[in-house]
Scaffold this motif. Structure first.
Motif, short mmCIF file in Angstrom:
data_model
loop_
_atom_site.label_atom_id
_atom_site.label_comp_id
_atom_site.label_asym_id
_atom_site.label_seq_id
_atom_site.Cartn_x
_atom_site.Cartn_y
_atom_site.Cartn_z
N THR A 1 1.21 -1.33 0.06
CA THR A 1 -0.05 -0.09 -0.66
C THR A 1 0.93 1.42 0.04
O THR A 1 0.44 2.38 -0.53
N GLY A 2 1.90 1.06 1.12
CA GLY A 2 2.82 2.19 0.43
C GLY A 2 3.63 2.40 -0.48
O GLY A 2 3.42 4.05 -1.14
N GLN A 3 3.27 1.43 -1.58
CA GLN A 3 3.40 1.45 -3.05
C GLN A 3 2.68 3.03 -3.76
O GLN A 3 2.48 3.53 -5.14
N ILE A 4 1.76 2.19 -3.53
CA ILE A 4 0.30 2.45 -4.35
C ILE A 4 -0.40 4.26 -3.37
O ILE A 4 -0.13 5.26 -4.34
N PHE A 5 0.25 4.64 -2.43
CA PHE A 5 0.28 5.99 -2.28
C PHE A 5 1.10 6.71 -2.06
O PHE A 5 1.78 7.83 -1.81
N ASN A 6 2.45 6.20 -2.19
CA ASN A 6 4.33 6.55 -2.62
C ASN A 6 4.35 7.42 -1.29
O ASN A 6 5.13 8.30 -0.92
N VAL A 7 4.50 6.68 -0.09
CA VAL A 7 5.03 6.94 1.22
C VAL A 7 5.03 5.83 1.84
O VAL A 7 4.96 4.94 0.77
N ALA A 8 6.39 5.81 2.67
CA ALA A 8 7.39 4.32 4.02
C ALA A 8 6.33 3.86 4.02
O ALA A 8 5.61 4.77 4.38
N PRO A 9 6.60 2.74 3.75
CA PRO A 9 5.36 1.63 5.03
C PRO A 9 5.59 2.48 6.01
O PRO A 9 6.76 2.47 7.28
N THR A 10 4.70 1.55 7.22
CA THR A 10 4.76 2.36 9.22
C THR A 10 5.26 1.16 9.70
O THR A 10 5.50 2.20 10.83
N GLY A 11 5.57 0.16 9.56
CA GLY A 11 5.64 -0.84 10.59
C GLY A 11 4.65 -1.24 10.88
O GLY A 11 5.05 -2.20 12.57
N ASN A 12 3.15 -1.59 10.32
CA ASN A 12 2.37 -2.17 10.99
C ASN A 12 1.74 -3.33 10.24
O ASN A 12 0.52 -4.32 10.44
N MET A 13 2.27 -4.30 9.77
CA MET A 13 2.05 -5.26 8.99
C MET A 13 2.36 -6.63 9.91
O MET A 13 3.29 -7.33 10.70
N ARG A 14 1.30 -7.34 10.16
CA ARG A 14 1.80 -8.25 11.49
C ARG A 14 0.97 -9.54 11.41
O ARG A 14 -0.50 -8.79 10.97
N ALA A 15 0.89 -10.73 11.86
CA ALA A 15 -0.03 -11.83 11.87
C ALA A 15 0.00 -11.82 13.17
O ALA A 15 0.96 -12.24 13.83
N THR A 16 -1.04 -12.78 13.20
CA THR A 16 -1.54 -13.80 14.76
C THR A 16 0.03 -14.79 14.84
O THR A 16 0.22 -14.84 16.11
N ASN A 17 0.54 -15.50 14.17
CA ASN A 17 1.16 -16.06 13.96
C ASN A 17 2.07 -16.62 12.93
O ASN A 17 1.71 -15.95 12.13
N TYR A 18 2.55 -17.70 12.31
CA TYR A 18 3.07 -18.53 11.57
C TYR A 18 2.26 -18.68 10.62
O TYR A 18 2.18 -18.82 9.24
N ARG A 19 0.38 -18.50 11.13
CA ARG A 19 -0.01 -19.64 10.40
C ARG A 19 -0.77 -18.67 9.51
O ARG A 19 -0.96 -19.84 8.32
N PHE A 20 -0.44 -17.94 9.17
CA PHE A 20 -1.17 -16.33 8.65
C PHE A 20 -0.44 -15.46 7.95
O PHE A 20 0.84 -15.13 7.98
N MET A 21 -0.66 -15.41 6.95
CA MET A 21 -0.09 -13.69 6.04
C MET A 21 -0.24 -12.52 7.06
O MET A 21 -1.30 -12.83 7.73
N PRO A 22 0.64 -12.44 6.87
CA PRO A 22 0.56 -10.19 8.05
C PRO A 22 -0.55 -9.54 7.24
O PRO A 22 -0.82 -9.43 5.62
N LEU A 23 -0.97 -9.44 8.01
CA LEU A 23 -2.29 -7.68 7.38
C LEU A 23 -1.48 -6.27 8.52
O LEU A 23 -0.73 -6.60 9.48
N ILE A 24 -2.30 -5.83 7.60
CA ILE A 24 -2.40 -4.31 8.35
C ILE A 24 -2.70 -4.12 9.41
O ILE A 24 -3.83 -4.04 9.96
#
Length: 473
Positions: free
Chosen positions: A330-353
């Motif tokens: 999304t940072g690429q879409i908005f043309n801003v740096a990522p904020t470090g908010n990508m997280r998953a509950t654990n290894y079983r899941f894809m991370p989300l914002i």
């Protein structure tokens, strides 16, 4: 972190790259969790859970794919998982119309051990839980006490095809408590969660758990003789615990860029302020930020699940919408740096914002001064249950208790109270923020499909604005 698990993680990156993945990152995680449930003086269970595994995320033919393995033991398991992920990407790429890219991120090599002053200990948790249960149970009119102390020891190793290798180790200690009172056909419950990232100090220091147990038991008992509220639009002074849920629901979630873009609309909603960056959405008293670097909060971490280093992000400044929470896509879409908010509950899941520690900024008002200026209003205390529309525009949140404010004085105690508002109207009405900034632990935020539960911090000071107050009944 187990040496074999680290080796398999490193191997997964190499094999994915050799298999033609344009990008790959791998998270291996180990977690030990111990918990106890105490109800009315009886220990219902003592539970220990150990979990470990690897989550593999890759891009092939411009399409994401994900696979996870619980307790992997061999390279063959890794190969099989990656082969399947590559196959899925190739299949779904045939119908993909949109192309995407990732915002550049530097290669990082780091090992971080987060501060723990007193190592988590199950015997100590049981001791504290038993004391809290006794405090609640001994309070007049209490019919039920539920105490759930728990801790986790976590180790997370992140590696990606861009050269990052990040190992983070941390502990969380939390105690959940519920006090339920009953008399003459009326039942009232008050609950609280205490704890944070660190060791036993998170609930031992200053007898935090015992003091909270005493407060919720006393309040539950008092609420049996409290009055219901009449429905009216009035001035409200919200305490930091209530503000933490308000912030979470109507400021934090709509600030997640995937919601803003409508990528979660089908199952979790969007954001009413889509396309409003730079516009005024609240009063100049409203300042909002997300900050994963706040130590000891449940949202404290130095690198997210994309290997992005964290920092404080200003979301709203003096009522003006400034930023959203971003990942690399999304940072690429908005043309801003990522904020470090990508997280998953654990290894079983894809991370989300996800929020880390989203808060309303502190003000300079003393709480009693905020109350003193209110001719007719309500003091709203402690979070309960939210009900928010899909775009976080119309909201209602029940509180655990409230008190009437009349001519600057706090008077009647009120029970079963709901507070309702329209987001932009409420934000515009905020005319005072207290100097009592507090961060509260949130342990059950759900998002995604499949649903992921996440822990984090939320908070702020007491705030004053205008909303509709009414009784549940």
């Amino acid at each position: 972190m187990d040496t074999q698990l680290e080796e398999l993680t490193d191997y997964a990156i190499k094999y994915a790259s050799d298999s033609g993945a344009q990008y790959c990152d791998v998270r291996s995680e180990e977690q030990e969790r111990e918990s106890v449930l105490i109800e009315n003086g009886e220990t219902e269970y003592v539970r220990t859970i150990n979990d470990s595994g690897i989550g593999i995320r890759l891009i092939k033919d411009g399409t994401w794919s994900f696979s996870s393995i619980t307790n992997p033991k061999s390279k063959e398991q890794i190969k099989k998982a990656i082969d399947e992920a590559v196959k899925n990407s190739v299949h779904y790429a045939k119908n993909r119309k949109e192309q995407f890219s990732l915002y550049p991120n530097p290669s990082i090599k780091k090992k971080i051990d987060y501060k723990v002053l007193q190592k988590p200990n199950l015997d100590e948790l049981i001791k504290i839980g038993t004391m809290c249960d006794k405090i609640i149970s001994d309070t007049p009119k209490i019919i039920k006490s539920v105490i759930n102390p728990w801790y986790t020891n976590n180790s997370k190793y992140f590696v990606n095809s861009e050269g990052s290798k990040i190992l983070q180790s941390f502990s969380d200690v939390v105690i959940d408590m519920i006090a339920t009172a009953h008399e003459y056909g009326i039942t009232q419950s008050v609950n609280i969660t205490e704890g944070g990232r660190g060791g036993m100090e998170q609930i031992i220091n200053k007898d935090k758990a015992q003091n909270s147990a005493q407060k919720i038991a006393k309040k539950a008992s008092e609420l049996l003789s409290a009055k219901p509220a009449k429905e009216e639009k009035a001035t409200v002074v919200m305490n930091p615990d209530f503000v933490s849920l308000l912030t979470h629901e109507i400021l934090g979630h709509p600030s997640e860029a995937d919601r803003v873009l409508g990528k979660e609309m089908a199952w979790a909603g969007g954001a009413w302020w889509k396309g409003m960056i730079g516009e005024k959405i609240g009063s100049e008293k409203l300042n909002v930020f997300d900050d994963p670097t706040i130590e000891e909060s449940l949202g404290w971490y130095n690198f997210d699940d994309e290997g992005v280093e964290t920092k404080k992000t200003t979301l709203v400044e003096e009522g003006v919408l400034k930023n959203h929470m971003q990942n690399r896509e999304t940072g690429q879409i908005f043309n801003v740096a990522p904020t470090g908010n990508m997280r998953a509950t654990n290894y079983r899941f894809m991370p989300l914002i996800r929020m880390a520690c989203t808060c309303v900024g502190n003000g300079d008002w003393k709480v009693d001064e905020m109350i003193k200026e209110v001719k007719n209003g309500y003091l709203i205390s402690n979070m309960k249950i939210p009900s928010i529309d899909m775009k976080r525009y119309n909201w209602s949140i029940s509180c655990q208790y409230a008190q009437k404010i009349e001519n600057g004085e706090v008077t009647d105690l009120l029970r079963d109270v709901i507070v309702m508002g329209i987001a932009p109207e409420f934000f515009q009405s905020i005319d005072a923020c207290g100097n009592d900034f507090t961060i509260r632990p949130i342990t059950n935020c759900g998002k995604g499909d499949p649903m992921q539960s996440m822990i984090m911090g939320n908070g702020g000071p007491s705030i004053r604005g205008t909303a509709t107050v009414k009784s549940v009944n």
